[in-house]
Design a protein around this motif. Structure first.
Motif, PDB file in Angstrom:
ATOM      1  N   ASP A  69      25.523 -50.232 -83.718  1.00 20.23           N
ATOM      2  CA  ASP A  69      24.708 -50.043 -84.766  1.00 20.23           C
ATOM      3  C   ASP A  69      25.372 -50.574 -85.947  1.00 20.23           C
ATOM      4  OD1 ASP A  69      21.985 -49.486 -84.392  1.00 20.23           O
ATOM      5  OD2 ASP A  69      22.636 -47.474 -83.621  1.00 20.23           O
ATOM      6  N   GLN A  70      26.572 -50.718 -86.079  1.00 16.45           N
ATOM      7  CA  GLN A  70      27.273 -51.233 -87.171  1.00 16.45           C
ATOM      8  C   GLN A  70      27.003 -52.519 -87.457  1.00 16.45           C
ATOM      9  OE1 GLN A  70      31.693 -51.507 -86.641  1.00 16.45           O
ATOM     10  NE2 GLN A  70      31.377 -51.241 -84.663  1.00 16.45           N
ATOM     11  N   PRO A  71      27.088 -53.003 -88.675  1.00 19.33           N
ATOM     12  CA  PRO A  71      26.598 -54.395 -89.142  1.00 19.33           C
ATOM     13  C   PRO A  71      27.776 -55.349 -88.585  1.00 19.33           C
ATOM     14  CG  PRO A  71      26.682 -52.996 -91.132  1.00 19.33           C
ATOM     15  CD  PRO A  71      27.119 -52.238 -90.045  1.00 19.33           C
ATOM     16  N   ILE A  72      27.263 -56.413 -88.037  1.00 15.75           N
ATOM     17  CA  ILE A  72      28.102 -57.267 -87.223  1.00 15.75           C
ATOM     18  C   ILE A  72      29.189 -57.809 -88.650  1.00 15.75           C
ATOM     19  CG2 ILE A  72      27.171 -59.540 -87.520  1.00 15.75           C
ATOM     20  CD1 ILE A  72      27.585 -59.694 -84.447  1.00 15.75           C
ATOM     21  N   GLY A  73      28.777 -57.812 -89.589  1.00 17.97           N
ATOM     22  CA  GLY A  73      29.946 -58.395 -90.561  1.00 17.97           C
ATOM     23  C   GLY A  73      30.974 -57.416 -90.765  1.00 17.97           C
ATOM     24  N   THR A  74      31.002 -56.153 -90.023  1.00 19.27           N
ATOM     25  CA  THR A  74      32.332 -55.466 -90.207  1.00 19.27           C
ATOM     26  C   THR A  74      33.016 -55.982 -88.907  1.00 19.27           C
ATOM     27  OG1 THR A  74      31.229 -53.694 -88.955  1.00 19.27           O
ATOM     28  CG2 THR A  74      30.942 -53.479 -91.353  1.00 19.27           C
ATOM     29  N   LEU A  75      32.774 -56.617 -87.958  1.00 22.99           N
ATOM     30  CA  LEU A  75      33.709 -57.003 -87.007  1.00 22.99           C
ATOM     31  C   LEU A  75      34.664 -58.129 -87.567  1.00 22.99           C
ATOM     32  CD1 LEU A  75      31.299 -57.241 -83.955  1.00 22.99           C
ATOM     33  CD2 LEU A  75      32.320 -55.304 -84.986  1.00 22.99           C
ATOM     34  N   SER A  76      35.675 -58.134 -86.778  1.00 26.11           N
ATOM     35  CA  SER A  76      36.746 -59.394 -87.156  1.00 26.11           C
ATOM     36  C   SER A  76      36.174 -60.432 -86.321  1.00 26.11           C
ATOM     37  CB  SER A  76      37.937 -58.897 -86.300  1.00 26.11           C
ATOM     38  OG  SER A  76      37.875 -59.081 -84.986  1.00 26.11           O
ATOM     39  N   GLY A  77      36.672 -61.685 -87.032  1.00 26.18           N
ATOM     40  CA  GLY A  77      36.339 -62.893 -86.494  1.00 26.18           C
ATOM     41  C   GLY A  77      36.337 -63.015 -84.828  1.00 26.18           C
ATOM     42  N   GLY A  78      37.412 -62.631 -84.275  1.00 21.43           N
ATOM     43  CA  GLY A  78      37.416 -62.715 -82.854  1.00 21.43           C
ATOM     44  C   GLY A  78      36.437 -61.954 -82.174  1.00 21.43           C
ATOM     45  N   GLN A  79      36.132 -60.621 -82.768  1.00 17.35           N
ATOM     46  CA  GLN A  79      35.092 -59.985 -82.130  1.00 17.35           C
ATOM     47  C   GLN A  79      33.665 -60.709 -82.126  1.00 17.35           C
ATOM     48  OE1 GLN A  79      36.077 -56.468 -84.486  1.00 17.35           O
ATOM     49  NE2 GLN A  79      36.086 -55.246 -82.447  1.00 17.35           N
ATOM     50  N   ARG A  80      33.516 -61.108 -83.423  1.00 12.52           N
ATOM     51  CA  ARG A  80      32.199 -62.003 -83.678  1.00 12.52           C
ATOM     52  C   ARG A  80      32.063 -63.084 -82.744  1.00 12.52           C
ATOM     53  NH1 ARG A  80      31.781 -63.153 -89.605  1.00 12.52           N
ATOM     54  NH2 ARG A  80      33.708 -62.327 -89.551  1.00 12.52           N
ATOM     55  N   GLN A  81      33.174 -63.675 -82.340  1.00 16.84           N
ATOM     56  CA  GLN A  81      33.000 -64.984 -81.426  1.00 16.84           C
ATOM     57  C   GLN A  81      32.828 -64.406 -80.279  1.00 16.84           C
ATOM     58  OE1 GLN A  81      34.500 -68.364 -82.552  1.00 16.84           O
ATOM     59  NE2 GLN A  81      33.166 -68.556 -80.938  1.00 16.84           N
ATOM     60  N   SER A  82      33.263 -63.255 -79.753  1.00 18.53           N
ATOM     61  CA  SER A  82      32.877 -62.799 -78.461  1.00 18.53           C
ATOM     62  C   SER A  82      31.613 -62.379 -78.333  1.00 18.53           C
ATOM     63  CB  SER A  82      33.968 -61.716 -78.044  1.00 18.53           C
ATOM     64  OG  SER A  82      35.343 -62.052 -78.481  1.00 18.53           O
ATOM     65  N   VAL A  83      31.164 -61.860 -79.245  1.00 18.95           N
ATOM     66  CA  VAL A  83      29.786 -61.318 -79.265  1.00 18.95           C
ATOM     67  C   VAL A  83      28.749 -62.846 -79.136  1.00 18.95           C
ATOM     68  CG1 VAL A  83      27.580 -60.359 -80.668  1.00 18.95           C
ATOM     69  CG2 VAL A  83      29.841 -59.260 -80.577  1.00 18.95           C
ATOM     70  N   ALA A  84      29.260 -63.841 -79.714  1.00 16.23           N
ATOM     71  CA  ALA A  84      28.433 -64.865 -79.818  1.00 16.23           C
ATOM     72  C   ALA A  84      28.423 -65.573 -78.366  1.00 16.23           C
ATOM     73  CB  ALA A  84      29.022 -66.110 -81.003  1.00 16.23           C
ATOM     74  N   ILE A  85      29.678 -65.836 -78.017  1.00 16.63           N
ATOM     75  CA  ILE A  85      30.083 -66.518 -76.425  1.00 16.63           C
ATOM     76  C   ILE A  85      29.100 -65.526 -75.532  1.00 16.63           C
ATOM     77  CG2 ILE A  85      31.420 -67.005 -74.924  1.00 16.63           C
ATOM     78  CD1 ILE A  85      33.269 -67.928 -77.014  1.00 16.63           C
ATOM     79  N   ALA A  86      29.392 -64.338 -75.312  1.00 17.83           N
ATOM     80  CA  ALA A  86      28.537 -63.355 -74.619  1.00 17.83           C
ATOM     81  C   ALA A  86      27.196 -63.422 -74.795  1.00 17.83           C
ATOM     82  CB  ALA A  86      29.010 -61.513 -74.735  1.00 17.83           C
ATOM     83  N   ARG A  87      26.455 -63.675 -75.822  1.00 15.34           N
ATOM     84  CA  ARG A  87      25.155 -63.807 -75.794  1.00 15.34           C
ATOM     85  C   ARG A  87      24.575 -65.078 -75.341  1.00 15.34           C
ATOM     86  NH1 ARG A  87      23.243 -64.169 -82.162  1.00 15.34           N
ATOM     87  NH2 ARG A  87      24.497 -65.929 -82.333  1.00 15.34           N
ATOM     88  N   ALA A  88      25.366 -66.127 -75.634  1.00 10.14           N
ATOM     89  CA  ALA A  88      24.995 -67.489 -75.047  1.00 10.14           C
ATOM     90  C   ALA A  88      25.086 -67.369 -73.566  1.00 10.14           C
ATOM     91  CB  ALA A  88      25.812 -68.652 -75.587  1.00 10.14           C
ATOM     92  N   VAL A  89      26.055 -66.883 -72.992  1.00  8.30           N
ATOM     93  CA  VAL A  89      26.177 -66.792 -71.571  1.00  8.30           C
ATOM     94  C   VAL A  89      25.187 -66.018 -70.882  1.00  8.30           C
ATOM     95  CG1 VAL A  89      27.606 -66.084 -69.616  1.00  8.30           C
ATOM     96  CG2 VAL A  89      28.554 -67.211 -71.520  1.00  8.30           C
ATOM     97  N   TYR A  90      24.626 -64.712 -71.794  1.00  9.56           N
ATOM     98  CA  TYR A  90      24.003 -63.819 -71.225  1.00  9.56           C
ATOM     99  C   TYR A  90      22.420 -64.512 -71.052  1.00  9.56           C
ATOM    100  CZ  TYR A  90      20.728 -59.950 -70.603  1.00  9.56           C
ATOM    101  OH  TYR A  90      19.412 -59.190 -70.360  1.00  9.56           O
ATOM    102  N   PHE A  91      21.978 -65.243 -72.220  1.00  4.97           N
ATOM    103  CA  PHE A  91      20.838 -65.814 -71.974  1.00  4.97           C
ATOM    104  C   PHE A  91      20.762 -67.237 -71.276  1.00  4.97           C
ATOM    105  CE2 PHE A  91      20.271 -63.242 -75.663  1.00  4.97           C
ATOM    106  CZ  PHE A  91      19.311 -62.406 -75.466  1.00  4.97           C
ATOM    107  N   GLY A  92      21.151 -67.198 -70.153  1.00  8.11           N
ATOM    108  CA  GLY A  92      21.006 -67.953 -69.062  1.00  8.11           C
ATOM    109  C   GLY A  92      20.939 -69.494 -69.344  1.00  8.11           C
ATOM    110  N   ALA A  93      22.087 -69.847 -70.322  1.00  9.29           N
ATOM    111  CA  ALA A  93      22.213 -71.219 -70.528  1.00  9.29           C
ATOM    112  C   ALA A  93      22.612 -72.077 -69.332  1.00  9.29           C
ATOM    113  CB  ALA A  93      23.124 -71.455 -71.711  1.00  9.29           C
TER     114      ALA A  93
END
Lengths: 357, 315
Positions: B173-197
């Motif tokens: 629930d924490q705002p994603i702006g509080t994550l480090s750059g690497g963590q945000r990168q991982s969230v973004a990649i995990a998101r893309a992979v998850y959505f069946g690209a």
């Protein structure tokens, strides 16, 4: 040869902090999590204002006074809700104040001039109000101009048209009374009746206000569209990049403001039977102030519908409380200005706390 | 010297080599490996009278990593913006599954299975992690009048997917702006992979990361490839590219400088192209005059002609 690879290798950026481990971030305290809610500053302010007027103005303590405060708050609060959603979506609407008058004038004049059932006027006014919202939204997404410019333009257009068209048809700055027309009583019971609770007559708008606030909260926090509103206001480019229909969201939000203007316009029309065509100017700022006092960020992406309710309630308390305290009503605007600045400062502080790691 | 360059490569490809045991020299078979999902033919993009990209050929096949390398301003970002639907190409052809398309929104690209992880990550800083994870593709439950976000399922899924990426967050629930750059990168990649690209575009995913996190991202790229995704890996780090890439395209000033299969190019050649090797070679003699500049390691100009010529003859 190995040396040749060195420049490329060194071009990779410096290392960022090591991969995080579980439990590195400590659990935030309840107080801090509570403070991260957008409306908490407004809630504290509302309690303070209530206690203040409760102490200094004895008539303020009566139940009927509370009903008046709530009525005052509801008429503004119904508009503050869509304005707050729009603001969370990253825009604001300067034409919202006069759009209320436009809706009331349209319904009144359509019914009166054509001698038709008032409900036809009500429907036409709804269409016109939604069209104004759609126009604002469409112009905004098509041109990419700031909403300040677009809606300042439509504000002036509506303000002028309200007066000119009313004079054209009635030869007067006010519309003719429609109280004896077909369907008036029915419409009045829907838009401007009173409901008795424990011997106190409470205006029906208070109930609409609270129902709409609940609906807006649900929309914001529990639906796809709410997610899109936050995303559109928070980072329009990012939202678009991940597939959020930003254009649709913005136009829908402006049309929501149009729908709110229609509803309040109908209430004013059926409360007073006639409409003054010059009314509504300046109210757009009150809506925005209510939303900001309630914790909405002017830059978008953060805020709540509950906050706008509390903001409108503070507005109602101040405007009525000054009267009950027998002060000069001129103080109202000054008081509101102080509230606004305090709210802006509290919001700033709250946001820093909330996003602090 | 050869050992040094091939050993990280072999290590990086080990799991995949086992999975595809027997398919030797798969890079050679690349042009015949079925229909490309995404193909650009002589594509280009002009902003007014500025030609940002010109005459780019690129094909992305399922189960392969196509690396696009280039220095800043080479046109990498413009290229992916065309493929991901943010911008439209102004010349050449853009084909998806063999059909010429003109994407007008990222939504269209997503619907065709092209997901992009942007350099600036495309996250909304003030929104919670889980809302960002599902932004634009939210899970809902119940029929229309009461249709609402399935918050529990979304949080659960986001948590599972992020853990699979090796990112463990205490509070989604924490705002994603509080994550480090690497963590945000991982969230973004995990998101893309998850959505069946079907096609995953990664815009400099390792640029802001440390060594270890880069390794995680590269592992994820390999994993995505092994799941049959076509990956477009934009980077300016030839070492990272060579660890996972099947095909390499080097952009330079908006045009394709090199387009070569893995079999046709070595890490050295790639690095030289990337590091502006051709220009450095031309400058070599001038640099040799300056004391303190070691030019012994710089390649001669003719060294660099070979792969480019080979790739041109090939395609």
């Amino acid at each position: 040869m190995t040396q040749a690879t060195a420049p490329a290798a060194s071009s990779s950026p410096p290392a960022s902090p090591a991969a995080p481990k579980d439990g590195r971030t400590s659990e935030r305290s309840l107080a801090r999590r509570l403070a991260a809610r957008p409306e908490i500053g407004a809630l504290i302010a509302a309690i303070a204002v209530y206690i203040f007027f409760f102490v200094v103005a004895s008539p303020f303590r009566e139940a009927s006074s509370l009903a008046n405060v709530l009525y005052e708050a509801s008429v503004m609060g119904i508009m503050a809700l869509p304005v707050a959603l729009l603001m969370i979506g990253g825009e604001f609407d300067l034409s919202a104040g006069v759009a209320v008058t436009t809706a009331a004038l349209t319904a009144s004049m359509w019914s009166f001039q054509l001698s038709m059932n008032v409900w036809t006027g009500v429907i036409v006014a709804l269409v016109v109000s939604l069209a104004i919202g759609a126009f604002n939204g469409y112009m905004l997404v098509r041109t990419g101009l700031p909403s300040f410019l677009i809606t300042l333009g439509s504000f002036l257009i509506l303000q002028g048209a309200n007066l000119a068209i009313t004079k054209l048809f009635t030869g007067n700055v006010a519309t003719d009374s429609i109280s004896d027309m077909d369907g008036f009583d029915q419409a009045k019971s829907i838009f401007a009746s009173e409901i008795g609770i424990g011997g106190v007559d409470v205006k029906i708008t208070v109930f609409y206000w609270l129902i709409l606030a609940a609906a807006a909260t649900w929309l914001l926090l529990r639906t796809k569209f709410g997610n899109w509103i936050f995303a559109t206001g928070g980072s329009q480019e990012s939202a678009r990049a991940v597939g959020v229909p930003v254009t649709f969201t913005k136009i829908a939000l402006f049309m929501g403001v149009g729908a709110g203007a229609w509803f309040v316009g109908m209430h004013i029309l059926f409360s007073f039977n006639t409409v003054q065509s010059g009314e509504g100017v300046g109210n757009e700022f009150l809506y925005i102030i209510a939303a900001v006092i309630g914790g909405c960020l002017l830059t978008g992406g953060y805020g709540s519908a509950i906050g706008a309710v509390i903001g409108a309630f503070i507005f109602g308390m101040v405007s009525q409380g000054i009267v009950y305290a027998n002060w000069n009503p001129d103080w109202f605007k000054a008081f509101l200005g102080v509230m606004l600045l305090l709210a802006a400062l509290v919001n700033l502080w709250v946001r820093r706390q909330a996003t602090r790691r | 010297m050869t050992d040094r360059t091939t050993s990280p490569d072999d290590a990086g490809r080990e799991p995949e080599a086992q999975a595809e045991a027997g398919t030797e020299a798969r890079s050679d078979a690349e042009p015949e490996a079925g229909q490309p999902i995404v193909q650009l033919r002589g594509a280009g993009k002009a902003y007014g009278n500025v030609r940002a990209l010109h005459g780019v050929d690129l094909s992305v096949h399922p189960g392969q990593v196509t690396c696009v390398l280039g220095d800043n301003g080479a046109g990498k970002s413009t290229l992916i913006k065309i493929i991901s639907g943010l911008h439209q190409h102004t010349e050449g052809e853009f084909l998806i599954d063999g059909e010429a398309v003109q994407l007008s929104t990222p939504r269209e690209a997503l619907d065709k299975g092209i997901a992009t992880v942007y350099q600036d990550l495309a996250t909304v800083p003030l929104m919670p992690v889980w809302r960002n994870f599902f932004l634009g593709s939210e899970m809902t439950k119940s029929p229309w009048p009461v249709r609402r976000l399935d918050i529990a399922a979304m949080k659960q899924t986001a948590d599972t997917e992020l853990r699979a990426m090796g990112i463990v967050l205490d509070d989604l629930d924490q705002p994603i702006g509080t994550l480090s750059g690497g963590q945000r990168q991982s969230v973004a990649i995990a998101r893309a992979v998850y959505f069946g690209a079907r096609v995953l575009i990664l815009d400099e995913p390792t640029a802001a990361l440390g060594v270890k996190q880069s390794g995680v991202v590269l592992k994820y790229i390999a994993a995505a490839r092994d799941r049959g995704l076509g990956v477009i890996f934009i980077t300016h780090n030839p070492h990272h590219a060579y660890m996972v890439g099947d095909h390499f395209s080097v952009l330079r000033l908006g045009t394709m400088e090199l387009s070569a299969s893995r079999a046709d190019v070595t890490l050295e050649e790639l690095t030289n192209h990337m590091a502006g090797g051709a220009e450095l070679a031309a400058l070599k003699h001038e640099l040799a005059q300056v004391r303190g500049v070691d030019v012994a390691g710089l390649p001669e100009e003719h060294d660099l002609q070979a792969p480019l010529a080979a790739s041109k003859g090939k395609s």
